[in-house]
Design an enzyme around this catalytic site. Structure first.
Site, PDB file in Angstrom:
ATOM      1  N   LYS A 261       0.836  -1.198   0.000  1.00  0.00           N
ATOM      2  CA  LYS A 261       0.000   0.000   0.000  1.00  0.00           C
ATOM      3  C   LYS A 261       0.870   1.247   0.000  1.00  0.00           C
ATOM      4  CE  LYS A 261      -3.926  -1.894   2.624  1.00  0.00           C
ATOM      5  NZ  LYS A 261      -4.980  -1.657   1.631  1.00  0.00           N
ATOM      6  N   ARG A 335     -10.305 -11.554   2.110  1.00  0.00           N
ATOM      7  CA  ARG A 335     -11.133 -12.639   1.577  1.00  0.00           C
ATOM      8  C   ARG A 335     -10.398 -13.976   1.664  1.00  0.00           C
ATOM      9  NH1 ARG A 335     -11.538  -9.467  -4.001  1.00  0.00           N
ATOM     10  NH2 ARG A 335     -11.195  -7.772  -2.515  1.00  0.00           N
TER      11      ARG A 335
HETATM   12  N1  BES Z   1      -8.177  -3.730   4.481  1.00  0.00           N
HETATM   13  C1  BES Z   1      -8.296  -3.365   3.119  1.00  0.00           C
HETATM   14  C2  BES Z   1      -9.597  -2.609   2.821  1.00  0.00           C
HETATM   15  C3  BES Z   1      -9.647  -1.174   3.235  1.00  0.00           C
HETATM   16  C4  BES Z   1      -8.932  -0.218   2.532  1.00  0.00           C
HETATM   17  C5  BES Z   1     -10.442  -0.783   4.272  1.00  0.00           C
HETATM   18  C6  BES Z   1      -9.025   1.109   2.898  1.00  0.00           C
HETATM   19  C7  BES Z   1     -10.537   0.551   4.624  1.00  0.00           C
HETATM   20  C8  BES Z   1      -9.825   1.490   3.943  1.00  0.00           C
HETATM   21  C9  BES Z   1      -8.280  -4.604   2.227  1.00  0.00           C
HETATM   22  O1  BES Z   1      -7.478  -5.633   2.672  1.00  0.00           O
HETATM   23  C10 BES Z   1      -7.755  -4.177   0.905  1.00  0.00           C
HETATM   24  O2  BES Z   1      -6.624  -3.802   0.841  1.00  0.00           O
HETATM   25  N2  BES Z   1      -8.592  -4.237  -0.125  1.00  0.00           N
HETATM   26  C11 BES Z   1      -8.222  -3.826  -1.422  1.00  0.00           C
HETATM   27  C12 BES Z   1      -8.748  -4.833  -2.403  1.00  0.00           C
HETATM   28  C13 BES Z   1      -8.211  -4.656  -3.788  1.00  0.00           C
HETATM   29  C14 BES Z   1      -6.750  -4.998  -3.840  1.00  0.00           C
HETATM   30  C15 BES Z   1      -8.997  -5.539  -4.725  1.00  0.00           C
HETATM   31  C16 BES Z   1      -8.814  -2.450  -1.686  1.00  0.00           C
HETATM   32  O3  BES Z   1      -9.956  -2.202  -1.277  1.00  0.00           O
HETATM   33  O4  BES Z   1      -8.120  -1.609  -2.230  1.00  0.00           O
HETATM   34 MN    MN Z   2      -5.472  -5.438   2.012  1.00  0.00          MN
END
Ligand code: BES
Ligand code: MN
Ligand code: ZN
Length: 492
Positions: A261, A335
């Site tokens: 990230k 997931r």
């Molecule tokens: N924990 C995150 C989701 C999230 C992101 C919650 C920002 C709150 C704020 C999750 O694990 C994630 O990173 N999801 C990705 C999925 C994507 C790679 C398909 C996302 O939402 O960007």
């Molecule tokens: Mn994630």
């Protein structure tokens, strides 16, 4: 903080010795002959205070009232929503109070009583766990004044139990990643087994490997912290009563892994275990309320880290269900831990499975911080969760599960990919999870937008403990023994 229910009329409240008297005043409050009613009538007449939701008027040592501070807080139409607004506004002016008396210049409804107690706790919560000079919560005692204690008792006890649960969830949600490792989260689950009716078993890497949870293990493999899988049980009904299984995403910190990230606001990924925290919170509340239901709580907890041994984009892993998964993006890790927990849930032959996860940024884009995303393959379960959310002031909104949304999860190299395109990201994540629940009644709550707040008020909200508890207590009320045939709108 201690809540106490007392039978006090307006005159009784006026003579109650306390730091602060918070008086909820609906727009159409009846006026009595006591000192307090006099003040309210006068304020109304002068136009200084009209009882509109969220309006307040503070009085200091008013004559005829024993309390040092009195705050009149407009509670509008007296609904749970406006009562919450009133309490939050009123508490904002009562930061110094240690002993508070809370009363209503009009009849309490059960919903208003619950909302008021939850809001007092919400407004006075203070995080202290990692502060060296902790300034604990000032508020020590709250007396809730009602006309008849016996009539208010049940709603009061539920509300106080819920507060314990919400605060437990907030506490674990707020702890930084190094103070809420998978091991510490599992220990928190174990600590709940001190309460009668609750038991807890914790599995580590060896047991999880034996179960074949290859998706869960893949997320964890880049971390020095060992994963934990906690199995909580609350038994309040006969053994023959099918339980509800709650499954919480417990990523103690989500860096994204190799699909790392960006640095900005990455600290907020300590909140990526708020689904797990909500399961802990629900069990904390169940310990207090002891309803006649059975509940299983599953917490799948690990870190998502980049490392030489971390899972890589393109790697294919085998889940506990036997389905193979191509991990195209290591940041779609929630997931992966949930799918194995959902497979594990089946062994309890549950009446319903509800998973709770800070799963997608896309859900934040869709619904913001107001409503959680709800997905379900079962009409009755969806309806029950929606209405539980409304009554608990912890609302959710149903999103679709059409099979067409799963098209993007197809891959040439495994049974399923862990991501589809950017479009409809909250739905495609839910479609991925749905593959692991078969035809069992299941719901998925995406709490990515609602579990915590960013900015100056950064912190865990304790949501959706209120929603989940309202749903479970609703099951206790309509307790029908064992599974009845259910209609599903969407075929699994
Ligand atoms: N924990 C995150 C989701 C999230 C992101 C919650 C920002 C709150 C704020 C999750 O694990 C994630 O990173 N999801 C990705 C999925 C994507 C790679 C398909 C996302 O939402 O960007
Ligand atoms: Mn994630
Ligand atoms: Zn995550």
């Amino acid at each position: 903080m201690n809540f106490e229910l007392k039978s006090l009329d307006a005159a009784g409240c006026a003579s109650a010795r306390c730091d602060a008297l918070l008086v909820l005043v609906p727009e159409t409050a009846a006026t009595g002959k006591d000192a307090l009613s006099g003040w309210i009538a006068q304020a109304r007449k002068s136009g200084d205070f009209d009882g509109k939701a969220g309006k307040t008027l503070a009085l200091y040592q008013p004559q005829g009232v024993a309390a040092t501070r009195v705050v009149l807080a407009g509670s509008g139409d007296g609904s749970a929503r406006t009562v919450r607004q009133a309490v939050l506004a009123g508490m904002g002016t009562l930061r110094q109070a240690k002993r508070l008396v809370l009363c209503c210049a009009g009849p309490w409804t059960e919903a208003a009583l619950r909302a008021a107690i939850a809001a007092v706790a919400d407004a006075s919560y203070v995080y202290t766990a990692t502060k060296s000079k902790a300034e604990p919560r000032k508020l020590a005692q709250v007396v809730v004044a009602v006309a008849e204690v016996a009539k208010a008792r049940a709603a009061f006890d539920q509300a106080v139990g819920l507060v314990a649960g919400v605060e437990f969830a907030k506490e674990w949600g707020n702890r930084p990643g190094n103070h809420a490792t998978p091991t510490l989260i599992a220990n928190a689950a174990k600590s709940l087994a001190r309460h009668p009716g609750i038991s807890c078993e914790v599995l580590g890497p060896r047991e999880v490997a034996k179960l074949g949870m290859g998706a869960f293990m893949a997320v964890s493999q880049g971390s020095e912290e060992p994963l934990r899988f906690a199995v909580l049980r609350y038994n309040g009904a006969a053994r023959s009563v099918a339980p509800t299984v709650l499954v919480g995403k417990g990523i103690s910190f989500d860096t994204g892994g190799i699909s790392i990230k960006p640095a900005g606001e990455m600290d907020e990924m300590k909140f990526d275990m708020c689904g797990a925290a909500s399961v802990l919170g629900v069990f904390r509340a169940l310990a207090e309320i002891r309803p006649a239901i059975n509940v299983v709580g599953l917490i799948a907890s690990c870190e998502n880290m980049p490392d030489g041994r971390a899972v890589k984009p393109g790697d294919v892993v085998t889940s506990m269900s036997g389905q193979t998964i191509e991990i195209l993006n290591t940041d779609a890790e929630g997931r992966l831990v949930l799918c194995d927990a959902l497979t594990y849930a089946e062994r309890f032959k549950p009446a319903a499975i509800v998973d709770i996860a800070t799963l997608t940024g896309a859900c934040v884009v869709a619904l913001g911080g107001v409503r959680s995303g709800l997905f379900s393959n079962d009409e009755a379960l969806a309806a029950a969760l929606l209405s539980a959310g409304e009554s608990a002031l912890d609302p959710c909104w149903r999103l679709p599960l059409d099979d067409d949304y799963a098209d993007g999860l197809k891959t040439n190299f495994a049974d399923v990919a862990n991501v589809a395109g950017r479009a409809g990201g909250a739905v495609t994540a839910a479609k991925f999870l749905q593959r692991f629940v078969g035809t069992r009644a299941w719901a998925h709550l995406d709490i990515a937008g609602t579990a915590w707040k960013g900015g100056a008020a950064k912190g865990s909200t304790g949501r959706p403990v209120g929603l989940l508890l309202a749903y479970l207590l609703g099951q206790a009320a309509t307790a029908a023994p064992k599974a009845v045939a259910r209609k599903r709108s969407v075929k699994a």
